[in-house]
Structures are given as structure tokens and as C-alpha cells.
Scaffold this motif. Structure first.
Motif, PDB file in Angstrom:
ATOM      1  N   VAL A 135      50.197 142.708  52.494  1.00  0.00           N
ATOM      2  CA  VAL A 135      49.181 142.030  52.681  1.00  0.00           C
ATOM      3  C   VAL A 135      49.349 140.887  51.932  1.00  0.00           C
ATOM      4  CG1 VAL A 135      46.743 141.792  52.806  1.00  0.00           C
ATOM      5  CG2 VAL A 135      47.780 143.866  53.697  1.00  0.00           C
ATOM      6  N   HIS A 136      49.463 139.763  52.400  1.00  0.00           N
ATOM      7  CA  HIS A 136      49.765 138.499  51.538  1.00  0.00           C
ATOM      8  C   HIS A 136      48.360 138.208  50.847  1.00  0.00           C
ATOM      9  CE1 HIS A 136      50.181 133.981  51.039  1.00  0.00           C
ATOM     10  NE2 HIS A 136      51.555 134.205  51.209  1.00  0.00           N
ATOM     11  N   PRO A 137      48.377 137.431  49.597  1.00  0.00           N
ATOM     12  CA  PRO A 137      47.315 137.110  49.193  1.00  0.00           C
ATOM     13  C   PRO A 137      46.001 136.316  49.927  1.00  0.00           C
ATOM     14  CG  PRO A 137      49.115 136.032  48.016  1.00  0.00           C
ATOM     15  CD  PRO A 137      49.435 137.253  48.799  1.00  0.00           C
TER      16      PRO A 137
ATOM     17  N   GLY B 143      55.268 144.254  50.284  1.00  0.00           N
ATOM     18  CA  GLY B 143      54.634 142.901  50.238  1.00  0.00           C
ATOM     19  C   GLY B 143      54.979 142.083  51.538  1.00  0.00           C
ATOM     20  N   GLU B 144      54.526 140.859  51.743  1.00  0.00           N
ATOM     21  CA  GLU B 144      54.451 140.071  50.396  1.00  0.00           C
ATOM     22  C   GLU B 144      53.125 140.225  49.996  1.00  0.00           C
ATOM     23  OE1 GLU B 144      55.674 136.093  52.126  1.00  0.00           O
ATOM     24  OE2 GLU B 144      54.609 135.620  50.489  1.00  0.00           O
ATOM     25  N   CYS B 145      52.982 140.190  48.458  1.00  0.00           N
ATOM     26  CA  CYS B 145      51.877 140.718  47.993  1.00  0.00           C
ATOM     27  C   CYS B 145      51.843 139.803  46.536  1.00  0.00           C
ATOM     28  CB  CYS B 145      51.255 142.089  47.348  1.00  0.00           C
ATOM     29  SG  CYS B 145      52.880 142.913  46.650  1.00  0.00           S
TER      30      CYS B 145
ATOM     31  N   LEU C 216      57.189 139.631  45.953  1.00  0.00           N
ATOM     32  CA  LEU C 216      56.159 138.951  45.234  1.00  0.00           C
ATOM     33  C   LEU C 216      55.902 137.599  45.799  1.00  0.00           C
ATOM     34  CD1 LEU C 216      56.862 140.552  41.794  1.00  0.00           C
ATOM     35  CD2 LEU C 216      54.620 141.229  43.295  1.00  0.00           C
ATOM     36  N   HIS C 217      54.586 137.093  46.129  1.00  0.00           N
ATOM     37  CA  HIS C 217      54.391 135.806  46.010  1.00  0.00           C
ATOM     38  C   HIS C 217      53.537 135.381  45.000  1.00  0.00           C
ATOM     39  CE1 HIS C 217      52.561 132.440  48.908  1.00  0.00           C
ATOM     40  NE2 HIS C 217      51.916 132.337  47.829  1.00  0.00           N
ATOM     41  N   GLN C 218      53.601 134.110  44.578  1.00  0.00           N
ATOM     42  CA  GLN C 218      53.114 133.599  43.361  1.00  0.00           C
ATOM     43  C   GLN C 218      52.796 132.141  43.301  1.00  0.00           C
ATOM     44  OE1 GLN C 218      52.140 131.297  40.308  1.00  0.00           O
ATOM     45  NE2 GLN C 218      54.130 131.941  40.114  1.00  0.00           N
TER      46      GLN C 218
ATOM     47  N   ALA D 188      60.655 137.987  42.779  1.00  0.00           N
ATOM     48  CA  ALA D 188      59.743 136.689  43.095  1.00  0.00           C
ATOM     49  C   ALA D 188      60.084 135.878  43.836  1.00  0.00           C
ATOM     50  CB  ALA D 188      59.630 135.881  41.493  1.00  0.00           C
ATOM     51  N   HIS D 189      59.650 136.023  45.310  1.00  0.00           N
ATOM     52  CA  HIS D 189      60.102 135.681  46.439  1.00  0.00           C
ATOM     53  C   HIS D 189      59.848 133.932  46.299  1.00  0.00           C
ATOM     54  CE1 HIS D 189      58.532 133.807  50.461  1.00  0.00           C
ATOM     55  NE2 HIS D 189      57.405 134.291  49.775  1.00  0.00           N
ATOM     56  N   CYS D 190      60.573 133.156  46.970  1.00  0.00           N
ATOM     57  CA  CYS D 190      60.533 131.607  47.086  1.00  0.00           C
ATOM     58  C   CYS D 190      60.000 131.265  45.753  1.00  0.00           C
ATOM     59  CB  CYS D 190      59.479 131.269  48.194  1.00  0.00           C
ATOM     60  SG  CYS D 190      59.587 129.578  48.636  1.00  0.00           S
TER      61      CYS D 190
HETATM   62 ZN   LIG Z   1      55.250 133.406  50.025  1.00  0.00          ZN
END
Ligand SMILES: [Zn+2]
Length: 229
Positions: free
Chosen positions: A31-33, A60-62, A96-98, A120-122
Motif C-alpha cells: 500500500v503506497h503512502p 511495497g511499494e510502501c 520503498l517509496h520516499q 529505494a525505488h525511483c
Molecule cells: Zn514510488
């Protein structure tokens, strides 16, 4: 190729798609932020069931997105904690999305470190963020953001700092169509077919051949996601 889940519904669709191309497509369950609000106790149980499916190779992405703030920050933090714990329970790495949340992101990961593995995606950050991610033991996902002359030019200088065994390549399709494709595609939709273009730009920035980067980044993805040979 990884098909990313960002809600319970899209995770189910990602798994269904992956099942149509076994061994070629793999799914993530998360579940994305932006959608952190949907992760109730009941849906967390449902997500865990999905995350245990054999097609799913990452949770993820989380993560945290303090740029858009589509979900309240407290809800994002809670959903992030839950999914890091879930990843440990199911024994899979995290995707991971940040965005604009590096300090909090690092703090949350440190609490759970060093028991998980992840990417650490993208990655779009600067030298400090890169050092932080590498120190956390993360792999770094590089997309066509590096092809964006307006906001991605800083990434080229950082590419040689990423150890080959921790550098993954992504499109982030359907988003982030590389801006320097020639000729310009008629559609704005980014596709896996453009990955070799991203790879060529990254290889040039690292001063290595496309074949070398293709080999090491594929090996890095296989190792992180424990993909079949
Ligand atoms: Zn993302």
C-alpha cells in the motif's frame, strides 16, 4: 519485470498479471503512502495473504511521501511500520517509496534495521540521501528521472557511487517517460520497452558498457528479489 502493487486492489491485479507470464513477470504487494489510509487491521491481514503468494517477490511499494501528503503523515508512518513488519513475517524484501521525507524514512528504517532487505525505488535524491540509503544497506532503483534535464541532471554524478551489486534499473512505467527519447513517442505512457534507454544513460554516467551494467543490474535484481535463475 516487476508489476508494482500500490493498493490492495492493484496488488491483486499485479498478481493476476504476473500469473499470466510465470517466470517473466513478478508482483509486489503493498500500500503506497498515498493510500496509507486504506490499511486497516482487516486489510492488513488481506495484504499479508497476498504478500505470501509465490508470484510476490517484495512488499511495497510502501514508505513515506511528504511531498504530496495525499494521506496524513501519521497514517503514512503507521502503514510503513506495519508493512516493514509484514515483510519480515513473510521473509520478502521491501520496495520503498520516499519523497521529501528522508529524515523520518531513515529513522523508521533504522528502528527495523538491519533485519530487512530492500530497494529505494525511483531514487531521485542528492548525495546526502544516497549516502544515507547506502548506509542503510538499501539497493538503489534508478529510473528515467536521470534523463530529465530539468530535475534529474544531478543524478549522473552520483551513479559511479552506487556499488554494482546494489544498482537496479526501473522504468516506473506508466510514469516518468524519459524526456530525451528520440524520436519522441506519440504517447506519454512509459513502458518496460524503454528500459534499455535508461540503462544506456546510466551506463554512460558510470563509464561502463551497457552490457556490463545490464549484467550486474540483472544479477542485483535476481539476488534482492530471489528470482528463479
Ligand atoms: Zn514510488
Amino acid at each position: 519485470m516487476m508489476v508494482t502493487g500500490s493498493t490492495l486492489a492493484s496488488t491483486a491485479r499485479a498478481i493476476a498479471l504476473a500469473r499470466t507470464h510465470p517466470g517473466t513477470l513478478f508482483a509486489t504487494a503493498g500500500v503506497h503512502p498515498h493510500h496509507a489510509g486504506e490499511l486497516s487491521a482487516a486489510s492488513l491481514t488481506e495484504l499479508e495473504e497476498l504478500a505470501r503468494r509465490p508470484e510476490v517477490v517484495a512488499v511495497g511499494e510502501c514508505g513515506l511521501d511528504y511531498f504530496r501528503n495525499f494521506a496524513p503523515r501519521a497514517a503514512q508512518q503507521q502503514a510503513f511500520h506495519h508493512q516493514l513488519e509484514l515483510a519480515l513475517r513473510v521473509g520478502k524484501p521491501v520496495f520503498l517509496h520516499q519523497r521529501e521525507a528522508q529524515a523520518e524514512f531513515t529513522a523508521v528504517l533504522r528502528e527495523h534495521a538491519p533485519r530487512w532487505r530492500g530497494v529505494a525505488h525511483c531514487f531521485t535524491g542528492g548525495a546526502g540521501e544516497l549516502a544515507g540509503c547506502l548506509e542503510l544497506g538499501l539497493a538503489i532503483g534508478v529510473t528515467g528521472w536521470i534523463c530529465d534535464e530539468r530535475r534529474g541532471a544531478h543524478l549522473a554524478a552520483l551513479m559511479p557511487q552506487i556499488p554494482a551489486e546494489r544498482l537496479l534499473l526501473e522504468t516506473d512505467g506508466p510514469y516518468l517517460l524519459p524526456r530525451d527519447l528520440k524520436p519522441k513517442p506519440a504517447s506519454r505512457r512509459n513502458e518496460p520497452a524503454y528500459l534499455p534507454h535508461v540503462a544506456a544513460v546510466v551506463a554512460r554516467a558510470r563509464g561502463e558498457s551497457l552490457a556490463s551494467l545490464a549484467g550486474t543490474s540483472t544479477a542485483a535484481a535476481r539476488a534482492l528479489f530471489q528470482l528463479p535463475p
